[in-house]
Scaffold this motif. Structure first.
Motif, mmCIF file in Angstrom:
data_model
loop_
_atom_site.group_PDB
_atom_site.id
_atom_site.type_symbol
_atom_site.label_atom_id
_atom_site.label_comp_id
_atom_site.label_asym_id
_atom_site.label_seq_id
_atom_site.Cartn_x
_atom_site.Cartn_y
_atom_site.Cartn_z
ATOM 1 N N ASP A 184 -13.730 -31.412 -22.221
ATOM 2 C CA ASP A 184 -14.277 -29.987 -22.821
ATOM 3 C C ASP A 184 -14.150 -28.861 -21.889
ATOM 4 O OD1 ASP A 184 -14.536 -31.296 -25.127
ATOM 5 O OD2 ASP A 184 -16.787 -31.547 -24.886
ATOM 6 N N GLY B 78 -11.975 -25.549 -22.302
ATOM 7 C CA GLY B 78 -12.519 -24.215 -22.271
ATOM 8 C C GLY B 78 -11.947 -23.519 -21.172
ATOM 9 N N ASP B 79 -11.663 -23.939 -20.031
ATOM 10 C CA ASP B 79 -11.014 -23.092 -18.942
ATOM 11 C C ASP B 79 -9.662 -22.458 -19.507
ATOM 12 O OD1 ASP B 79 -13.124 -23.546 -17.147
ATOM 13 O OD2 ASP B 79 -12.121 -25.082 -16.026
ATOM 14 N N TYR C 208 -10.095 -19.979 -22.106
ATOM 15 C CA TYR C 208 -10.535 -18.614 -21.346
ATOM 16 C C TYR C 208 -9.521 -17.722 -20.807
ATOM 17 C CZ TYR C 208 -13.244 -15.310 -18.429
ATOM 18 O OH TYR C 208 -13.825 -14.164 -17.668
#
Length: 77
Positions: free
Chosen positions: A44, A48-49, A52
């Protein structure tokens, strides 16, 4: 059901046994749930990184209501 063998030192085995007892789980359940949870969290975080980083390349956003509607999760009118 598959079986996986993990080799540990005697000290590590004692620690794992104590942690399983502390958590009120079998050793197998402790290792399975802890390992899977840790790997899911790492996955996760990586996703997410990446999301982003993509956002930073093109910093556009849209209202949450549009996203909810796209996935059929918005309030019906």
């Amino acid at each position: 059901m598959a079986t996986i063998t993990v080799r540990v030192t005697d000290e590590e085995k004692d620690f794992l046994d104590n942690m399983a007892k502390f958590e009120g789980k079998s050793l197998s359940e402790l290792l399975k749930t802890t390992t899977l949870s840790s790997l899911e969290d790492a996955y996760d975080a990586q996703i997410g990184d990446a999301a982003y980083d993509e956002y930073l390349k093109n910093p556009q956003s849209r209202p949450l209501s549009e996203s909810l509607e796209e996935y059929g999760l918005g309030e019906s009118e």
